[in-house]
Design an enzyme around this catalytic site. Sequence first.
Site, PDB file in Angstrom:
ATOM      1  CG  ASP A  14      -0.430  -0.115   8.100  1.00 47.16           C
ATOM      2  OD1 ASP A  14      -1.270   0.782   8.263  1.00 47.16           O
ATOM      3  OD2 ASP A  14       0.764   0.104   7.840  1.00 47.16           O
TER       4      ASP A  14
ATOM      5  CB  ALA B 209      11.727  -2.058   7.861  1.00 51.25           C
ATOM      6  CB  ALA B 210       9.765  -0.295   2.671  1.00 51.83           C
ATOM      7  N   GLY B 211       7.608   1.152   4.868  1.00 54.66           N
ATOM      8  CA  GLY B 211       6.438   2.050   4.874  1.00 54.66           C
ATOM      9  C   GLY B 211       5.398   1.610   3.867  1.00 54.66           C
ATOM     10  CG  LEU B 212       6.340   0.406   0.452  1.00 50.61           C
ATOM     11  CD1 LEU B 212       7.288  -0.230  -0.561  1.00 50.61           C
ATOM     12  CD2 LEU B 212       5.465   1.454  -0.231  1.00 50.61           C
TER      13      LEU B 212
ATOM     14  N   GLY C 254       4.392  -4.236   4.007  1.00 50.79           N
ATOM     15  CA  GLY C 254       4.706  -5.577   3.515  1.00 50.79           C
ATOM     16  C   GLY C 254       4.307  -6.684   4.484  1.00 50.79           C
ATOM     17  N   GLY C 255       4.752  -6.585   5.705  1.00 53.26           N
ATOM     18  CA  GLY C 255       4.446  -7.618   6.700  1.00 53.26           C
ATOM     19  C   GLY C 255       2.956  -7.670   7.000  1.00 53.26           C
ATOM     20  CB  SER C 256       0.424  -4.986   7.442  1.00 48.06           C
ATOM     21  OG  SER C 256       1.195  -4.302   8.399  1.00 48.06           O
ATOM     22  CB  SER C 257       0.356  -6.834   2.533  1.00 45.53           C
ATOM     23  OG  SER C 257      -0.520  -7.150   1.492  1.00 45.53           O
TER      24      SER C 257
ATOM     25  CE  LYS D  66       0.813   1.408   4.452  1.00 43.96           C
ATOM     26  NZ  LYS D  66       1.497   2.588   4.886  1.00 43.96           N
TER      27      LYS D  66
END
Length: 288
Positions: A135, A95-98, A100-103, A9
């Site tokens: 997220d 750990a990018a603000g995208l 990733g882990g949440s998705s 996201k």
Amino acid sequence: MLYVKAPAKINLTLDVLHKRNDGFHEVEMIMTTVDLADRIKLENREDGEILIATTDQFVPNDQRNFAYQAAQLLQTKYGVKQGVTITIEKEIPIAAGLAGGSSDAAATLRGLNTLWKLNLSLDRLAELGAQIGSDVSFCVYGGTALATGRGEKIQEIAAPPSCWVVLAKPKIGVSTAEIYGGLQIDQVKHPNTQAMLEAIDNDDYEGMCQNLGNALEQVTFHLYPEVVSLKEQIKRFGADAVLMSGSGPTVYGLVDTELRVSRIVNGLRGFCDEVYAVRLVGERNLLD
Ligand SMILES: C[C@](O)(CO)[C@H](O)COP(=O)(O)OP(=O)(O)OC[C@H]1O[C@@H](n2ccc(N)nc2=O)[C@H](O)[C@@H]1O
Ligand SMILES: Nc1ncnc2c1ncn2[C@@H]1O[C@H](COP(=O)(O)OP(=O)(O)OP(=O)(O)O)[C@@H](O)[C@H]1O
């Protein structure tokens, strides 16, 4: 066996309203899905174990993995006896603000709902997801949404005007807790969420570009000045508007012609190793 897609996201806006008594911040943000995705394979196990395999050595392969936590939550809440091997092909930078882990967690919830025949609604999966991270609820639905509360209250909105997104991630990982922790609430620069909602509603690309805003930028910029230079580069190479996503450090530029996308991507060579040209997905698309 089942494959599920876990897309990243970006935040079109991120406003922080105040700090709550539970330590979280009350936020108001517009998030939308982009077509950069991890691929997740779910395979049933009769021994009840949850095993994680991942292509990225920096992603934890135990209980710390959000996909593991998603599987465990479903097992305990619904008395599931089966286990699962979760193979994560990582495409989204970490750990990018995208998100990733949440998705990955959200895709695991959706996938196991099918694989384990739990028949839970998306709303229920989103509620469970909130126990893993703020997220995750948005990622359960995908598409485009106004997120409030600590980020877990999701209201679907129309897809934004279609365009290209150039994502660039500097070589640093950022801790979300550190960024929220560094925020001085009385100095927050609030984005105009209402104006962004109107721009999206009117399919107004320029309006969307003018109203990008992220209250966390000032904290991340202060701690990591290289993010500021990256933002300036993307703008200089021709993006219509540039913003940091989430708590960073990924910065993205919006562009409405493919030609300018390649100019930016080429221009960033040498400054930044991790550059992706993707498109806004915008609408909910849960077919994996
Ligand atoms: C920056 C965003 O990614 C924007 O979408 C989110 O607000 C953060 O979502 P997330 O990574 O899922 O965050 P969580 O795992 O829930 O929280 C990590 C840490 O960030 C801080 N945090 C997070 C969300 C929020 N609304 N207020 C906070 O203060 C808290 O210190 C928390 O311990
Ligand atoms: N499946 C996963 N993929 C990536 N990181 C994971 C995963 N599960 C747990 N983590 C941990 O979560 C941390 C944050 O990674 P993630 O990529 O989710 O951050 P992010 O994109 O900044 O998230 P957000 O935008 O939601 O704040 C990582 O440092 C890693 O230790």
